[in-house]
Design a protein around this motif. Structure first.
Motif, PDB file in Angstrom:
ATOM      1  N   ILE A  31       0.510  -0.934  -0.140  1.00 47.75           N
ATOM      2  CA  ILE A  31      -0.084   0.191   0.115  1.00 47.75           C
ATOM      3  C   ILE A  31       0.209   1.382   0.042  1.00 47.75           C
ATOM      4  CG2 ILE A  31      -1.404   1.671   1.547  1.00 47.75           C
ATOM      5  CD1 ILE A  31      -3.219  -1.194   2.634  1.00 47.75           C
ATOM      6  N   MET A  32       1.868   1.552   0.679  1.00 49.90           N
ATOM      7  CA  MET A  32       2.780   2.801   1.058  1.00 49.90           C
ATOM      8  C   MET A  32       3.829   2.641  -0.312  1.00 49.90           C
ATOM      9  SD  MET A  32       2.029   3.688   3.892  1.00 49.90           S
ATOM     10  CE  MET A  32       3.308   5.042   3.746  1.00 49.90           C
ATOM     11  N   MET A  33       3.302   1.423  -1.424  1.00 48.86           N
ATOM     12  CA  MET A  33       4.687   1.304  -2.633  1.00 48.86           C
ATOM     13  C   MET A  33       3.621   2.088  -3.698  1.00 48.86           C
ATOM     14  SD  MET A  33       6.162  -1.463  -4.247  1.00 48.86           S
ATOM     15  CE  MET A  33       4.752  -2.179  -5.254  1.00 48.86           C
ATOM     16  N   VAL A  34       2.792   1.804  -3.175  1.00 52.50           N
ATOM     17  CA  VAL A  34       1.403   2.781  -4.191  1.00 52.50           C
ATOM     18  C   VAL A  34       0.686   3.821  -3.670  1.00 52.50           C
ATOM     19  CG1 VAL A  34      -1.075   2.244  -4.847  1.00 52.50           C
ATOM     20  CG2 VAL A  34      -0.024   0.455  -4.815  1.00 52.50           C
ATOM     21  N   LEU A  35       0.877   4.244  -2.734  1.00 55.21           N
ATOM     22  CA  LEU A  35       0.943   5.326  -2.913  1.00 55.21           C
ATOM     23  C   LEU A  35       2.358   6.535  -2.384  1.00 55.21           C
ATOM     24  CD1 LEU A  35      -0.491   5.319   1.333  1.00 55.21           C
ATOM     25  CD2 LEU A  35      -1.563   6.405  -0.942  1.00 55.21           C
ATOM     26  N   VAL A  36       3.810   5.797  -2.567  1.00 57.85           N
ATOM     27  CA  VAL A  36       5.008   6.521  -2.914  1.00 57.85           C
ATOM     28  C   VAL A  36       4.417   6.263  -4.762  1.00 57.85           C
ATOM     29  CG1 VAL A  36       7.478   6.621  -3.532  1.00 57.85           C
ATOM     30  CG2 VAL A  36       5.903   6.337  -0.874  1.00 57.85           C
ATOM     31  N   THR A  37       4.264   5.819  -5.902  1.00 56.67           N
ATOM     32  CA  THR A  37       4.488   5.812  -6.844  1.00 56.67           C
ATOM     33  C   THR A  37       3.263   6.615  -7.304  1.00 56.67           C
ATOM     34  OG1 THR A  37       4.905   3.065  -6.703  1.00 56.67           O
ATOM     35  CG2 THR A  37       4.139   4.661  -8.942  1.00 56.67           C
ATOM     36  N   ILE A  38       2.260   6.960  -6.439  1.00 52.18           N
ATOM     37  CA  ILE A  38       0.769   7.559  -6.346  1.00 52.18           C
ATOM     38  C   ILE A  38       1.665   9.331  -6.377  1.00 52.18           C
ATOM     39  CG2 ILE A  38      -1.609   9.085  -6.023  1.00 52.18           C
ATOM     40  CD1 ILE A  38      -2.152   5.801  -5.481  1.00 52.18           C
ATOM     41  N   PHE A  39       2.489   9.612  -5.398  1.00 56.52           N
ATOM     42  CA  PHE A  39       2.931  10.902  -5.485  1.00 56.52           C
ATOM     43  C   PHE A  39       3.705  11.515  -5.901  1.00 56.52           C
ATOM     44  CE2 PHE A  39       0.258  10.387  -1.041  1.00 56.52           C
ATOM     45  CZ  PHE A  39      -0.788  11.902  -1.327  1.00 56.52           C
ATOM     46  N   GLY A  40       4.449  10.847  -6.741  1.00 52.36           N
ATOM     47  CA  GLY A  40       5.697  10.776  -7.592  1.00 52.36           C
ATOM     48  C   GLY A  40       5.147  10.541  -8.981  1.00 52.36           C
ATOM     49  N   ILE A  52      15.901   5.803  -6.358  1.00 51.83           N
ATOM     50  CA  ILE A  52      16.204   5.754  -5.105  1.00 51.83           C
ATOM     51  C   ILE A  52      14.730   5.264  -4.611  1.00 51.83           C
ATOM     52  CG2 ILE A  52      15.801   6.623  -3.196  1.00 51.83           C
ATOM     53  CD1 ILE A  52      17.978   8.780  -4.130  1.00 51.83           C
ATOM     54  N   CYS A  53      13.304   5.583  -4.757  1.00 52.50           N
ATOM     55  CA  CYS A  53      12.527   5.057  -5.055  1.00 52.50           C
ATOM     56  C   CYS A  53      12.034   3.574  -4.977  1.00 52.50           C
ATOM     57  CB  CYS A  53      10.844   5.933  -4.952  1.00 52.50           C
ATOM     58  SG  CYS A  53      10.611   6.970  -4.610  1.00 52.50           S
TER      59      CYS A  53
END
Length: 119
Positions: A31-40, A52-53
Protein backbone atom coordinates in the motif's frame (compact mmCIF):
# COMPACT_ATOMS: atom_id res chain seq x y z
CA UNK A 1 18.64 -33.08 -12.91
CA UNK A 2 18.00 -29.38 -13.03
CA UNK A 3 14.51 -28.05 -13.37
CA UNK A 4 13.65 -25.80 -16.30
CA UNK A 5 14.13 -22.07 -15.79
CA UNK A 6 10.39 -21.56 -16.18
CA UNK A 7 9.82 -23.82 -13.14
CA UNK A 8 12.29 -21.77 -11.10
CA UNK A 9 10.39 -18.59 -11.96
CA UNK A 10 7.08 -20.29 -11.16
CA UNK A 11 8.36 -21.28 -7.70
CA UNK A 12 9.62 -17.73 -7.10
CA UNK A 13 6.24 -16.27 -8.07
CA UNK A 14 4.52 -18.82 -5.80
CA UNK A 15 6.63 -17.53 -2.91
CA UNK A 16 5.71 -13.93 -3.67
CA UNK A 17 2.01 -14.76 -4.03
CA UNK A 18 1.98 -16.83 -0.82
CA UNK A 19 3.63 -14.00 1.10
CA UNK A 20 1.19 -11.39 -0.22
CA UNK A 21 -1.76 -13.65 0.50
CA UNK A 22 -0.70 -14.70 4.01
CA UNK A 23 1.28 -11.83 5.53
CA UNK A 24 -0.27 -8.61 6.81
CA UNK A 25 2.93 -6.55 6.82
CA UNK A 26 3.70 -7.00 3.14
CA UNK A 27 0.22 -5.68 2.37
CA UNK A 28 1.10 -2.53 4.33
CA UNK A 29 4.39 -2.21 2.42
CA UNK A 30 2.59 -2.66 -0.91
CA UNK A 31 0.00 0.00 0.00
CA UNK A 32 2.83 2.39 0.87
CA UNK A 33 4.54 1.52 -2.41
CA UNK A 34 1.37 2.40 -4.35
CA UNK A 35 0.97 5.67 -2.41
CA UNK A 36 4.59 6.67 -3.02
CA UNK A 37 4.15 5.88 -6.72
CA UNK A 38 0.98 8.00 -6.94
CA UNK A 39 2.66 10.92 -5.15
CA UNK A 40 5.74 10.46 -7.34
CA UNK A 41 3.59 11.10 -10.40
CA UNK A 42 1.70 13.96 -8.74
CA UNK A 43 4.91 15.76 -7.73
CA UNK A 44 6.87 14.84 -10.88
CA UNK A 45 9.84 13.53 -8.91
CA UNK A 46 13.13 13.36 -10.75
CA UNK A 47 14.63 10.34 -12.48
CA UNK A 48 17.12 9.95 -9.63
CA UNK A 49 14.34 10.15 -7.04
CA UNK A 50 12.44 7.41 -8.92
CA UNK A 51 15.56 5.25 -8.90
CA UNK A 52 15.89 5.69 -5.14
CA UNK A 53 12.20 4.88 -4.61
CA UNK A 54 12.41 1.76 -6.80
CA UNK A 55 15.51 0.56 -4.98
CA UNK A 56 13.81 1.06 -1.62
CA UNK A 57 10.66 -0.74 -2.85
CA UNK A 58 12.81 -3.71 -3.89
CA UNK A 59 14.75 -3.70 -0.62
CA UNK A 60 11.75 -3.58 1.72
CA UNK A 61 9.61 -6.06 -0.25
CA UNK A 62 12.52 -8.48 -0.67
CA UNK A 63 13.34 -8.35 3.03
CA UNK A 64 9.69 -8.95 3.92
CA UNK A 65 9.65 -12.04 1.67
CA UNK A 66 12.94 -13.26 3.19
CA UNK A 67 11.52 -12.64 6.69
CA UNK A 68 8.51 -14.79 5.80
CA UNK A 69 10.82 -17.55 4.55
CA UNK A 70 12.92 -17.43 7.73
CA UNK A 71 9.82 -17.58 9.92
CA UNK A 72 8.52 -20.59 7.97
CA UNK A 73 11.81 -22.48 8.23
CA UNK A 74 12.13 -21.72 11.95
CA UNK A 75 8.55 -22.88 12.57
CA UNK A 76 9.24 -26.08 10.64
CA UNK A 77 12.54 -26.80 12.39
CA UNK A 78 11.41 -25.79 15.87
CA UNK A 79 7.64 -25.89 16.38
CA UNK A 80 8.06 -25.46 20.15
CA UNK A 81 9.07 -22.17 21.76
CA UNK A 82 12.85 -21.86 21.91
CA UNK A 83 15.03 -18.80 22.62
CA UNK A 84 17.10 -19.29 19.46
CA UNK A 85 13.98 -19.66 17.32
CA UNK A 86 12.68 -16.41 18.79
CA UNK A 87 16.02 -14.71 18.15
CA UNK A 88 16.07 -15.79 14.49
CA UNK A 89 12.51 -14.59 13.91
CA UNK A 90 13.06 -11.33 15.79
CA UNK A 91 16.27 -10.58 13.89
CA UNK A 92 14.59 -11.21 10.53
CA UNK A 93 11.71 -8.94 11.50
CA UNK A 94 14.20 -6.35 12.74
CA UNK A 95 15.92 -6.31 9.36
CA UNK A 96 12.62 -5.43 7.71
CA UNK A 97 11.93 -2.76 10.32
CA UNK A 98 15.33 -1.11 9.79
CA UNK A 99 14.85 -1.05 6.01
CA UNK A 100 11.28 0.24 6.28
CA UNK A 101 12.29 2.96 8.76
CA UNK A 102 15.08 4.27 6.55
CA UNK A 103 12.86 3.98 3.47
CA UNK A 104 10.35 6.22 5.27
CA UNK A 105 13.07 8.72 6.24
CA UNK A 106 14.39 8.84 2.67
CA UNK A 107 10.82 9.13 1.39
CA UNK A 108 10.30 12.16 3.60
CA UNK A 109 13.57 13.65 2.35
CA UNK A 110 12.33 13.22 -1.22
CA UNK A 111 8.72 14.34 -0.80
CA UNK A 112 8.75 17.06 1.89
CA UNK A 113 10.52 19.57 -0.39
CA UNK A 114 7.94 18.90 -3.12
CA UNK A 115 5.10 19.41 -0.63
CA UNK A 116 6.68 22.60 0.73
CA UNK A 117 6.78 24.06 -2.80
CA UNK A 118 2.97 24.06 -2.70
CA UNK A 119 3.00 26.63 0.13
Amino acid sequence: MRQPLSKSFAHAFDGIIDTVRDERNIKIHLIMMVLVTIFGFIFHITYEEWLICLLLFALVISLEIANTAIEAVVDLACPEIHPLAKKAKDCAAGAVLVAAFFAAVIGLMIFVPHVLKLF
